[in-house]
Design a protein around this motif. Structure first.
Motif, PDB file in Angstrom:
ATOM      1  N   LYS A   1      -2.227   5.655 -10.302  1.00  0.00           N
ATOM      2  CA  LYS A   1      -1.289   4.795  -9.578  1.00  0.00           C
ATOM      3  C   LYS A   1      -1.814   3.357  -9.462  1.00  0.00           C
ATOM      4  O   LYS A   1      -1.038   2.402  -9.501  1.00  0.00           O
ATOM      5  N   ALA A   2      -3.129   3.205  -9.302  1.00  0.00           N
ATOM      6  CA  ALA A   2      -3.698   1.858  -9.202  1.00  0.00           C
ATOM      7  C   ALA A   2      -3.503   1.097 -10.510  1.00  0.00           C
ATOM      8  O   ALA A   2      -3.141  -0.088 -10.503  1.00  0.00           O
TER       9      ALA A   2
ATOM     10  N   TYR B   1      -8.381   5.545  -2.870  1.00  0.00           N
ATOM     11  CA  TYR B   1      -7.622   6.397  -1.942  1.00  0.00           C
ATOM     12  C   TYR B   1      -6.471   7.144  -2.597  1.00  0.00           C
ATOM     13  O   TYR B   1      -6.067   8.197  -2.112  1.00  0.00           O
ATOM     14  N   VAL B   2      -5.926   6.601  -3.674  1.00  0.00           N
ATOM     15  CA  VAL B   2      -4.795   7.284  -4.330  1.00  0.00           C
ATOM     16  C   VAL B   2      -5.129   7.671  -5.767  1.00  0.00           C
ATOM     17  O   VAL B   2      -4.316   8.315  -6.425  1.00  0.00           O
ATOM     18  N   GLY B   3      -6.295   7.302  -6.245  1.00  0.00           N
ATOM     19  CA  GLY B   3      -6.680   7.613  -7.612  1.00  0.00           C
ATOM     20  C   GLY B   3      -6.328   6.488  -8.574  1.00  0.00           C
ATOM     21  O   GLY B   3      -5.513   5.628  -8.267  1.00  0.00           O
TER      22      GLY B   3
ATOM     23  N   THR C   1       0.820  -1.217   0.000  1.00  0.00           N
ATOM     24  CA  THR C   1       0.000   0.000   0.000  1.00  0.00           C
ATOM     25  C   THR C   1       0.846   1.256   0.000  1.00  0.00           C
ATOM     26  O   THR C   1       0.582   2.199  -0.764  1.00  0.00           O
ATOM     27  N   THR C   2       1.873   1.295   0.841  1.00  0.00           N
ATOM     28  CA  THR C   2       2.683   2.516   0.888  1.00  0.00           C
ATOM     29  C   THR C   2       3.484   2.687  -0.395  1.00  0.00           C
ATOM     30  O   THR C   2       3.650   3.800  -0.886  1.00  0.00           O
TER      31      THR C   2
ATOM     32  N   ALA D   1      -7.304   2.171  -5.238  1.00  0.00           N
ATOM     33  CA  ALA D   1      -7.805   3.060  -6.299  1.00  0.00           C
ATOM     34  C   ALA D   1      -8.634   4.210  -5.725  1.00  0.00           C
ATOM     35  O   ALA D   1      -8.512   5.357  -6.154  1.00  0.00           O
TER      36      ALA D   1
ATOM     37  N   THR E   1       1.119   4.046  -2.990  1.00  0.00           N
ATOM     38  CA  THR E   1       0.748   5.429  -2.683  1.00  0.00           C
ATOM     39  C   THR E   1       1.865   6.404  -3.023  1.00  0.00           C
ATOM     40  O   THR E   1       1.621   7.494  -3.525  1.00  0.00           O
ATOM     41  N   GLN E   2       3.114   6.009  -2.750  1.00  0.00           N
ATOM     42  CA  GLN E   2       4.227   6.923  -3.047  1.00  0.00           C
ATOM     43  C   GLN E   2       4.788   6.738  -4.454  1.00  0.00           C
ATOM     44  O   GLN E   2       5.747   7.409  -4.830  1.00  0.00           O
TER      45      GLN E   2
END
Lengths: 123, 123, 123, 123, 123, 123
Positions: E108-109, E103-105, E65-66, E101, E69-70
């Motif tokens: 990135k997903a 949470y980060v859009g 997850t991290t 998806a 996200t980054q």
């Protein structure tokens, strides 16, 4: 003097974008660092906002989007006001935030929408 | 069926935005995760791009800006093409990147401009 | 005991960097998670700040820059004080923020400069 | 002409920082957008690197740190070379990356160290 | 020796997580910076993964997850393999990306899902 | 009606996750933008949390991690409560934050731990 022209163009752009109150608030930076202030006015507003090709309202679409994406919610406040000042409607601003939701995720979109609600109330 | 409507609206939006080639490439995701694919089409394109209030070209201004800001340069490629497809000119795209320079810094703006140069060459 | 040495080195580094007041505030973490506290002291300060090759003031240049870039403005406050404590001048700190403006954009630079102004006032 | 002075100062700074090869590569941007190129030279290098208060090697400490933090690994390559050109040693560069590990996490630090290893090999 | 214990615990954790091939690849860092390598093993794996309270598979949920996200997609590759090694199924990994998806859009997903597809093919 | 089903599923998920108080607070968004509210409920909670393969507590591990990584500390507050509501213990939440420290750096981990301490006090 070229640099005076750039600074002057920046002040003109800022007058279009921000209320007198907001501009007074921004000047706090001038006291801490006159050089950063000069760059903000001459480069940030003079070199960038004063260019052609995109209108002020298109530029504020870009600005709101990048601020939401990077989580710069303090600066979002003043640019939500600027967006309204240059002619974006509340509906369009809400729509920008909704479109962002799919690209940056809901947490930042919800945060931005909460701030937009506060700004819309104040007007 | 409501969900079929959303999916259908998403496919229609994608047809406006992307060439057949790009859409074929995107379908790689469908093989790995049909569910993520369904969400991309129904939510990402059906729920978001098909809305009113903002035009496709305004939506691509938002999309390019958020992708540059978050450093999502792979997705930037397909959306630079989409931006051209829905009517943004090369000059306007260059201008979006220049405006971003002041908000996200030069490294990401330079990276984006390099990719824009490659996409413009291909056309 | 190796780990006691690392913890001891961390406490020594923190004493150089932070006032007694700031260190007391930091200890709030110890009550919530003694293990995270131990890592902060032994790894964050013991393993990192106590190394050679870079001076404390060079390390604070790095620390301020990364905090500004990631928008970690709460932690920026205590490290602005640390930067002054290990010998960076106000002029140098202002200059770090100005240099960052070109790399991270104006919104984060302006936010950082506002906080620097508050910290400089308090001293 | 003020603006010519800024541009000239920028070219001078770039000559200190980058090899002829790197500068030739950078000029690719000039073909896509002469205006962004002008801003990079006049603002990015002329207004920022040419200032006093911080040395070139201190400025490269800032630049490397912000690039690592924002994951801008393409630009990191040319600035690792610049850092060596203005007098930072390999040991100091490695140390900057190690210090960053505690502030940005290991994934970005490891990525940066891998690139540093490649650049050090080439020299 | 406390530090030897931490290093030993780190090597044990890495053996659970990564194939011999991946661990050999990681050792490239040891040649560039033995000190960063020591920190990765002793702190990153010894101090963190060897702790109780969360299982390896829960830790890989956090790690995936991290990284998504980054946008740390290089490191994502090795941790997708680690996630499979410690018992997460392909379905669970796909589900982690889908949850992200929102949470980060999507950009990135989608990027992460493409890489997951590649890793799943290789096995 | 498919969309009513998605909305209904979202409300059910939110009831599992959040107290009545938190849900009332969230409804502020409904007044500013009923459409964003509908998307949050139908997509964010209906489409995502209501899926199988991962439990609510696994989903909250993902959610806490992404919020910490992106620095979305406002939303972290409500999801720390949600995490407790769906069965994660304080020890597990503390452990998630500690694991994140190695991946996102100490500043965000410390910020998150401070907020966790506040939420744990309130309960």
């Amino acid at each position: 003097m070229e640099n005076n022209k750039r600074y002057k163009a920046g002040l003109d752009a800022m007058e279009e974008l921000f209320s007198q109150d907001v501009r007074n608030g921004m000047e706090g930076i001038k006291n801490i660092s006159p050089d950063l202030w000069e760059m903000i006015v001459s480069f940030g507003f003079g070199d960038l906002y004063s260019r052609n090709t995109l209108s002020y309202s298109q530029r504020e679409i870009i600005t709101l989007t990048t601020l939401i994406t990077q989580g710069a919610f303090d600066q979002l406040r003043v640019h939500l006001q600027a967006a309204l000042n240059v002619g974006l409607s509340k509906e369009e601003i809400i729509e920008i935030i909704i479109h962002c939701a799919g690209y940056v995720g809901f947490p930042k979109a919800v945060h931005a929408m909460g701030i937009a609600g506060e700004i819309f109330e104040e007007i």
